[in-house]
Design an enzyme around this catalytic site. Structure first.
Site, short mmCIF file in Angstrom:
data_model
loop_
_atom_site.label_atom_id
_atom_site.label_comp_id
_atom_site.label_asym_id
_atom_site.label_seq_id
_atom_site.Cartn_x
_atom_site.Cartn_y
_atom_site.Cartn_z
N ARG A 1 0.82 -1.22 0.00
CA ARG A 1 0.00 0.00 0.00
C ARG A 1 0.85 1.27 0.00
O ARG A 1 0.33 2.37 -0.17
CB ARG A 1 -0.97 -0.02 1.18
CG ARG A 1 -2.10 -1.04 0.94
CD ARG A 1 -2.95 -1.22 2.16
NE ARG A 1 -3.66 -0.01 2.50
CZ ARG A 1 -4.07 0.29 3.73
NH1 ARG A 1 -3.80 -0.52 4.73
NH2 ARG A 1 -4.72 1.40 3.96
N TYR B 1 30.29 28.10 -4.58
CA TYR B 1 30.29 26.64 -4.46
C TYR B 1 31.66 26.20 -3.95
O TYR B 1 32.68 26.48 -4.59
CB TYR B 1 29.99 25.94 -5.79
CG TYR B 1 30.18 24.46 -5.66
CD1 TYR B 1 29.42 23.72 -4.74
CD2 TYR B 1 31.16 23.77 -6.40
CE1 TYR B 1 29.61 22.36 -4.58
CE2 TYR B 1 31.34 22.40 -6.23
CZ TYR B 1 30.57 21.71 -5.32
OH TYR B 1 30.77 20.37 -5.14
N ALA C 1 32.58 36.84 -3.08
CA ALA C 1 31.29 36.47 -3.68
C ALA C 1 31.51 35.80 -5.04
O ALA C 1 32.35 36.20 -5.81
CB ALA C 1 30.43 37.71 -3.86
#
Ligand code: UD1
Ligand code: MG
Length: 451
Positions: free
Chosen positions: A18, A352, A366
């Site tokens: 289920r 990153y 940045a």
């Protein structure tokens, strides 16, 4: 229970059709951890505590999960699904070795607590042969009913076999049972399958114990604790109960959750003192957050260690293997993976950082990207302490940047940079005096001047 040995048999042979999933039912996660693992963790631990898990055929993934979290556990395969008593007896070899207490639990009831198992063992010490965990069901349909004679439990009647009157009883069988190990097999071996479903019902143990002049008792708990999971909707309900528990436990331990109902924790999340978690944060498995750290809104953390007084987010994504040192700052739209950022490192915006080591107090500007993947393999970026990486730099790994080095903005760094060196990799800037004015003139020649 001190001094008494225990064997817990967890029944996990359910197919879970289920759930409409290819994953075995008991491996579906609640609070970042499989249903079965919650049950195994609640089961008695430590010296004198053994564990056996009954799984279905072709459920190697379940056996593997058991081994990972309780390497001492034995697994048994129930080849045919002939009922709960038959399932327990699939672990006969483990039971026959002898134990003071034999506990039976279901692998799909993840909210069961260690305290409940201990409460169930107490009557055995006082001479009962069998303890059954009961609860008052809001809707008892489908559950086995606990039929009492005064304080004594006389029989458990499965819904399918119950009379009209018996079906009105709301005290139900949760499924968890505790047997005195000395009489357990004598009872279990006598269970037959003469009932509506033709199954070997574990619940028949109660009537058999009574026939043998042994005592069966009931310990009650809340319905929330014994909810079984059969569907994705029930999985989500269990998640909600578990999250409420985890949030409360975190706050009781001193964590500030500004809007607790919006914060998702994992069963293994670890917090130090004076941690603040802002609204809308998701903490996956394997995260520890040390004293005084702040996790700002909309951050997503998995398998990461956050140091003291570190600041994460808003909108940070920490993937597995990230370690953030004391006082370090990970700002908005920063993703980190398999990265060690030492104390005082700053990665404040749009970066990153993957497969990297960054020394103490280094500032990452940045838009800096560690280019860790060449399409075939992953490579490391190692940056010393006190370095400065200018904005929008690409660090093409494998590459090392020395301590105190300075990288000019916009550089694509492909070769190692020594300590205290300055590296700038970009074309020379050209200036043409009056160039902009001439350009505008060319572009607007022949057009009407704007009014
Ligand atoms: C069972 C109880 C019922 C109780 C209810 C609580 C019995 C006969 N009935 O009913 O009294 O109110 O749980 O939720 O015990 N399993 C196996 N092999 C089998 C059969 C079952 O491993 O051959 C496992 C299932 O995977 C599950 C557990 O045992 O984890 C219970 O089986 P299930 O079929 O869900 O029993 P219920 O009908 O819900
Ligand atoms: Mg069930």
């Amino acid at each position: 229970m001190k001094g008494r040995t225990s064997l817990t048999v967890v029944l996990a042979a359910g197919e879970g059709t289920r759930m409409r999933s290819s994953l075995p039912k008991v491996l579906h996660p609640v609070a970042g951890q499989p249903l079965l693992v919650h049950v195994l963790e609640a089961a008695p631990h430590g010296e004198g505590a053994r564990l056996a898990v009954v799984i279905g055929p072709d459920h190697q993934a379940v056996a593997d999960a058991v081994k990972r979290i309780r390497p001492d556990a034995e697994t048994f395969v129930q080849r045919e699904r002939l009922g709960t008593a038959h399932a327990v007896l699939s672990a006969r070899a483990a039971i026959a070795r002898g134990t003071d207490d034999l506990l039976v639990a279901f692998g799909d009831t993840p909210l069961i607590s260690a305290n409940t198992f201990e409460r169930m063992r107490a009557p055995l010490k006082e001479g009962a042969a069998l303890t059954v965990l009961g609860f008052r069901a809001a809707d008892p349909t489908g559950y086995g009913r606990l039929l009492m004679h005064g304080k004594h439990l006389t029989v458990i009647r499965e819904h399918a076999d119950a009379s009209e009157d018996e079906r009105k009883v709301t005290l139900c069988n949760a499924g968890v049972m505790a047997f005195d190990g000395r009489s357990a097999l004598k009872i279990l071996d006598r269970i037959g399958n003469a009932n509506a479903k033709g199954e070997y019902y574990l619940v028949d143990a109660v009537a058999i114990a009574r026939e043998q002049g042994l005592e069966a008792v009931v310990i009650e708990t809340s319905e929330d604790e014994v909810r079984g999971i059969n569907t994705k909707a029930q999985l989500a309900e269990a998640e909600a109960v578990m999250q409420a528990r985890l949030r409360k436990a975190a706050m009781d331990a001193g964590v500030t959750l500004i809007a607790p109902e919006t914060v998702y924790l994992s069963a293994d999340t670890q917090f130090g003192r004076d941690v603040t978690v802002e609204p809308f944060v998701v903490i996956g498995p394997g995260v520890s957050i040390a004293d005084g750290a702040v996790i700002h809104s909309f951050s997503h953390l998995v398998q990461s260690a956050i140091g003291k007084k570190a600041s994460i987010g808003p909108f940070a994504r920490l993937r597995p293997g990230t370690s953030v040192g004391e006082g370090a700052k990970i700002g908005n739209f920063v993703e980190a993976k398999a990265a060690t950022l030492e104390a005082g490192v700053k990665v404040n915006h749009l970066s990153y950082i993957g497969d990297a080591e960054i020394g103490a107090n280094t500032n990452i500007g940045a838009g800096t990207i560690t280019c860790n993947y060449d399409g075939f393999a992953k490579h490391k970026t190692i940056i010393g302490k006190g370095a400065f990486v200018g904005t929008n730099s690409s660090l093409v790994a494998p590459v090392k940047i020395g301590a105190g080095a300075y990288i000019g903005s916009g550089s694509v760094i492909t070769r190692d940079v020594p300590d205290d060196a300055m590296a700038v990799e970009r074309s020379q800037q050209s200036i043409r005096e009056g160039g902009a004015a001439r350009y505008r003139e060319i572009k607007t020649r022949g057009r009407k001047p704007k009014a």
